[in-house]
Design a protein around this motif. Structure first.
Motif, mmCIF file in Angstrom:
data_model
loop_
_atom_site.group_PDB
_atom_site.id
_atom_site.type_symbol
_atom_site.label_atom_id
_atom_site.label_comp_id
_atom_site.label_asym_id
_atom_site.label_seq_id
_atom_site.Cartn_x
_atom_site.Cartn_y
_atom_site.Cartn_z
ATOM 1 N N THR A 336 0.827 -1.212 0.000
ATOM 2 C CA THR A 336 0.000 0.000 0.000
ATOM 3 C C THR A 336 0.858 1.258 0.000
ATOM 4 N N VAL A 337 1.859 1.289 0.855
ATOM 5 C CA VAL A 337 2.702 2.482 0.991
ATOM 6 C C VAL A 337 3.547 2.703 -0.255
ATOM 7 N N THR A 338 4.168 1.663 -0.767
ATOM 8 C CA THR A 338 5.058 1.833 -1.915
ATOM 9 C C THR A 338 4.289 2.149 -3.200
ATOM 10 N N GLU A 339 3.041 1.697 -3.296
ATOM 11 C CA GLU A 339 2.257 1.956 -4.505
ATOM 12 C C GLU A 339 1.579 3.319 -4.491
ATOM 13 N N ASN A 340 1.167 3.784 -3.315
ATOM 14 C CA ASN A 340 0.341 4.997 -3.246
ATOM 15 C C ASN A 340 0.992 6.186 -2.550
ATOM 16 N N TYR A 341 2.041 5.929 -1.777
ATOM 17 C CA TYR A 341 2.658 7.003 -1.004
ATOM 18 C C TYR A 341 4.152 7.089 -1.274
ATOM 19 N N ALA A 342 4.539 6.652 -2.454
ATOM 20 C CA ALA A 342 5.951 6.723 -2.840
ATOM 21 C C ALA A 342 6.319 8.151 -3.222
ATOM 22 N N GLU A 343 7.557 8.480 -3.034
ATOM 23 C CA GLU A 343 8.055 9.821 -3.331
ATOM 24 C C GLU A 343 7.736 10.257 -4.752
#
Length: 357
Positions: A336-343
């Motif tokens: 979830t974090v790497t797909e939607n909240y990546a830099e």
């Protein structure tokens, strides 16, 4: 583009981390990326990349003419076109606009008490808002608040994004037993509601005494902090709850932890949640601010209504007793974090939005 981030300090808080993250990310994509710290340097200074132009103003008063004109000269020399002011640094950006009218300023609203916006002071922001070219909000509630209360049209919600720590030596050694540690990354502030954590710890001491709680975050040495420390002594939790203060080696700390929690009664979008995900930690967190956009209850973590002590406790116990679920939650939260909240995802939206200003 030539963009400058302004923040009051480099203490280890969410707004401060995001000022550094934006400056670092933009240094790889635009002609000039700068970071100005107005009042106080701090532990995040060593996270600023070499490609970022850095200035410390040592501002000592609300209206500090020496600091203001140093900032104006810095902006002129570096041909900066846009100033991105984080949190309470909006006032310094406003003063800069008065003495350097051609500059465009945007404000990044990191307000943490988004569950209590009806109590938020309005006068200063209403007076200054017309000078902003845009507002970035860390959750949807703050975006709507800016539109309805500041009558500001060009507001955008952009989530926080995590970054890998740099130049950090792994030095913190957590107390307790390996594989039985519960971590909470949160400064000792009222909105973080460590009292809920203490109630859960009291129950855990009876049911799972080998499991321990590890509180990492700035201790302001105030009444709130003293209450937490008093509760630890009053309920004989000295071997169950440990305070560490401000730490920089978050990866090392999370690597030593099995479960991650957040007991806040109000939030924006806490960096702690994103850091938990980046390090594949199974979580139990409260449903405040924008947390529900990250955590789907029962799918990639447990999402509990604020102050639901018994349910929070039961959810932690469920994770303690199910190592497969812990692994699944951690992996899915990472996705979830790497797909939607990546830099790169957030910064692209940010730069696209700036093109409209």
């Amino acid at each position: 583009m030539r963009i400058l981030q302004i923040i009051d300090s480099l203490e280890a808080g969410g707004a401060e981390r995001m000022a550094v993250n934006y400056a670092n990310a933009l240094a790889k994509q635009i002609d000039f990326s700068g970071l100005v710290v107005s009042r106080k340097e701090g532990p995040l200074l060593n996270q600023v990349d070499d490609g970022v132009s850095y200035l410390f103003l040592n501002r000592i008063k609300i209206i500090d003419f020496k600091a203001l004109y140093t900032l104006r000269n810095y902006v002129r020399v570096n041909s900066i076109t846009l100033v991105h002011a984080h949190s309470t640094s909006f006032f310094l950006a406003f003063l800069l606009k008065l003495v350097h009218p051609s500059i465009k300023i945007i404000w990044h609203d990191h307000y943490g008490d988004s569950e209590f916006l009806n109590k938020r002071p309005l006068l200063a922001l209403r007076l200054i808002a017309p000078f902003f070219s845009g507002i970035v909000a860390v959750n949807q509630k703050l975006k709507v608040w800016a539109q309805e209360n500041l009558h500001f049209k060009n507001a955008i919600y952009l989530p926080n994004f995590p970054s890998e720590e740099k130049n950090i030596t792994a030095y913190t050694v957590l107390e307790g037993v390996d594989g039985k540690r519960i971590v909470c990354l949160a400064n000792l502030r009222v909105q973080k509601n460590h009292f809920l954590l203490m109630e859960v710890a009291k129950k855990m001491q009876l049911s799972h005494p080998e499991w321990t709680f590890h509180l990492v975050g700035k201790d302001f040495q105030d009444d709130y902090s003293k209450q937490i420390q008093s509760l630890i002594i009053e309920h004989h939790l000295e071997k169950n709850v440990f305070l560490y203060g401000t730490k920089q080696d978050m990866k090392n700390i999370l690597d030593q932890s099995t479960i991650a929690i957040l007991t806040s009664q109000s939030e924006g979008l806490p960096m702690a949640i994103l850091e938990y995900g980046l390090h594949k930690k199974p979580v139990v967190v409260t449903n405040v601010g924008e947390i529900s956009s990250v955590i789907q209850n029962g799918k990639n973590g447990f999402l509990i209504l604020a102050n639901q002590e018994q349910l929070f406790y039961k959810s932690v116990v469920t994770l303690i007793e199910n190592d497969v679920l812990r692994t699944d939650f951690g992996n899915l939260l990472y996705d979830t974090v790497t797909e939607n909240y990546a830099e790169d995802v957030v910064v692209k939206k940010y730069l696209d939005w700036l093109q409209t200003i």
